[in-house]
Design an enzyme around this catalytic site. Structure first.
Site, short mmCIF file in Angstrom:
data_model
loop_
_atom_site.label_atom_id
_atom_site.label_comp_id
_atom_site.label_asym_id
_atom_site.label_seq_id
_atom_site.Cartn_x
_atom_site.Cartn_y
_atom_site.Cartn_z
N ALA A 19 0.84 -1.11 -0.13
CA ALA A 19 0.07 0.02 0.00
C ALA A 19 0.89 1.23 -0.01
O ALA A 19 2.07 1.03 0.04
CB ALA A 19 -0.73 -0.02 1.27
N CYS A 20 0.21 2.35 0.20
CA CYS A 20 0.99 3.41 0.05
C CYS A 20 1.88 3.65 1.39
O CYS A 20 1.87 2.98 2.23
CB CYS A 20 0.16 4.72 0.40
SG CYS A 20 -1.29 5.09 -0.66
N GLY A 21 3.21 4.42 0.98
CA GLY A 21 3.96 4.57 2.31
C GLY A 21 4.02 5.92 2.75
O GLY A 21 3.95 7.12 1.99
N ASN A 245 -2.36 6.04 4.69
CA ASN A 245 -1.91 4.61 4.03
C ASN A 245 -3.29 3.61 4.27
O ASN A 245 -3.49 3.43 5.48
CB ASN A 245 -0.71 4.28 4.69
CG ASN A 245 -0.49 2.65 4.44
OD1 ASN A 245 -1.23 1.99 3.40
ND2 ASN A 245 0.16 1.94 5.28
#
Length: 426
Positions: A19-21, A245
């Site tokens: 997923a996003c950081g 996130n």
């Protein structure tokens, strides 16, 4: 040589996705430096794998950094005199690509500024290096200007931000389609550089970020993996208060409820609030909508932790062992705001407080480290910075429904129990 991961039963690691950081770096005592900025950008580049690109590897889903107003830098690079830090607002404007339309947009913005009884201090053309961009990002790249504004009546800090909130919302709603201008932030406390970039491109593209005069005591960074919207320059994180996130899986209902209650919304602290409607801008992402509602709750008089706990309550309904005062806090606020349920790990800041909260589902990672020289780092994963183990005096991970908070005005970490006990006692 590393072995190729093998499938086990129905699980195949080839289909595993990050997923996003998200990460933040903060000096606990609020000591601003360029080193904090550089450290944050280093953490961002370590999370490059958490962002995404298409077949065109130079075009990323998005990367960005939020920092305190770099007053020393702005004072040196503007050709007009700035008031003291906190007494003016500044934002990065994404203007139309066409120079003639950009000029018309600036003129219309200045007219709205005057209508709001504010004062335009000036504009600064932002130096950028487009050669690092992929063709897709370059094709839709806006023109970049920094816009400076103040209040002749003397409003400062959050009081000024309340004025700037109405100003920015009017700009978003009232400019015609060919003049549309987006402000990642317009604030007296924080500033954002972001775009449709990969993590290494952020500092290459915005050359300001390499200037030693860019100083901050905290930075919030984000590497985007687009899940429910296509990549675009405005949809990169951070937003005005958060970097996110995960997903808000209840977002459609949350937006509908916000639209429904707009007829009842009013705040003595935000005169002319009706000019900011709709609060949730159309065609934005789930995290953008979350940020817009959080901004409203915060500017109407609540601290960021208070507003976040309204939107992301812990699992309280069936927790009979919870302190009765805390249960009463959640019960009362459930009548004002429905939960924005994830899974979501949300890092947040107002320029003084910085922290993160994990929703009650607990399905997004967040790890933190505290060093013996009072540096605090939180990230989506371990290893974003090469910190000597002997420096680390405390480490841990986010817990479901719990908040991790650093208050630079107090120079310490504020425990989750303390945060919630204080809010419940009010």
């Amino acid at each position: 040589m590393q072995d190729t991961p093998q499938a086990i039963g129905l699980y195949d690691p080839r289909f595993e996705h990050d997923a996003c950081g998200v990460s933040f770096v903060v000096d606990m005592h609020g000591r601003a430096s360029h080193e904090i900025v550089a450290t944050g950008l280093g953490a961002l580049c370590s999370m490059e794998h958490r962002g995404a690109t298409g077949a065109e590897t130079q075009t990323g889903d998005g990367a960005g950094v939020l920092l305190q107003i770099p007053h020393k830098f702005f004072s040196a690079v503007t050709d007009f005199v700035l008031p003291n830090v906190g007494s003016y607002g500044v934002g990065l404007a994404f203007l139309p690509r066409n120079e003639e339309l950009a000029t018309k947009a600036q003129e219309r913005i200045e007219a709205i500024v005057a209508e709001q009884n504010l004062r335009t201090l000036g504009w600064r053309s932002v130096p950028v290096e487009p050669s690092c961009l992929g063709a897709s990002a370059l094709r839709v790249m806006p023109m970049f200007m920094q816009f400076f504004v103040d209040d002749p009546s003397g409003a400062k800090l959050i009081d000024l931000d309340r004025r700037l909130f109405i100003l920015r919302k009017r700009i978003e709603h009232e400019l015609s389609d060919d003049l549309k201008t987006y402000f990642p932030s317009l604030s007296s406390r924080t500033f954002i550089y972001k775009g449709m970039l990969t993590t290494p491109e952020l500092q290459m593209f915005f050359t300001d970020l390499s200037d030693e005069r860019i100083e901050s005591a905290l930075v919030l960074v984000h590497s985007r993996f687009s899940t429910n919207t296509f990549p675009s320059w405005p949809l990169a994180h951070p937003y005005r208060y958060i970097a996110h996130n995960g997903e808000i899986n209840t977002v459609q209902g949350n937006r509908n409820w916000m639209a429904t209650r707009e007829a009842l919304l009013d705040s003595d602290m935000i005169p002319g609030l009706e000019r900011a409607f709709p609060i949730c801008s159309p065609n934005m992402s789930d995290s953008a909508s979350f940020d817009e509602v959080l901004e409203l709750l915060h500017l109407s008089g609540r601290s960021l932790p208070h507003a976040l706990l309204m939107m992301i309550p812990e699992a309280w309904e069936n927790n009979t062992s919870m302190d009765p005062a805390r249960r009463a806090f959640y019960r009362f606020h459930s009548s004002l705001m429905e939960p924005w349920d994830g899974p979501a790990d949300i890092a947040f800041t107002d320029g003084t407080l910085i922290g993160a909260v994990l929703d009650r589902n607990g399905l997004r990672p967040g790890r933190y480290w505290v060093t013996n020289d009072d540096l605090v780092v939180l990230a989506s994963e371990a290893g974003v910075l090469d910190i000597e183990p002997s420096r680390v005096i405390r480490k841990g991970r986010l817990q479901p429904g719990k908040m991790f908070l650093v208050d630079t005005s107090l120079g310490r970490i504020v425990d989750d129990e303390e945060i919630k006990a204080d809010l419940a006692a009010e």
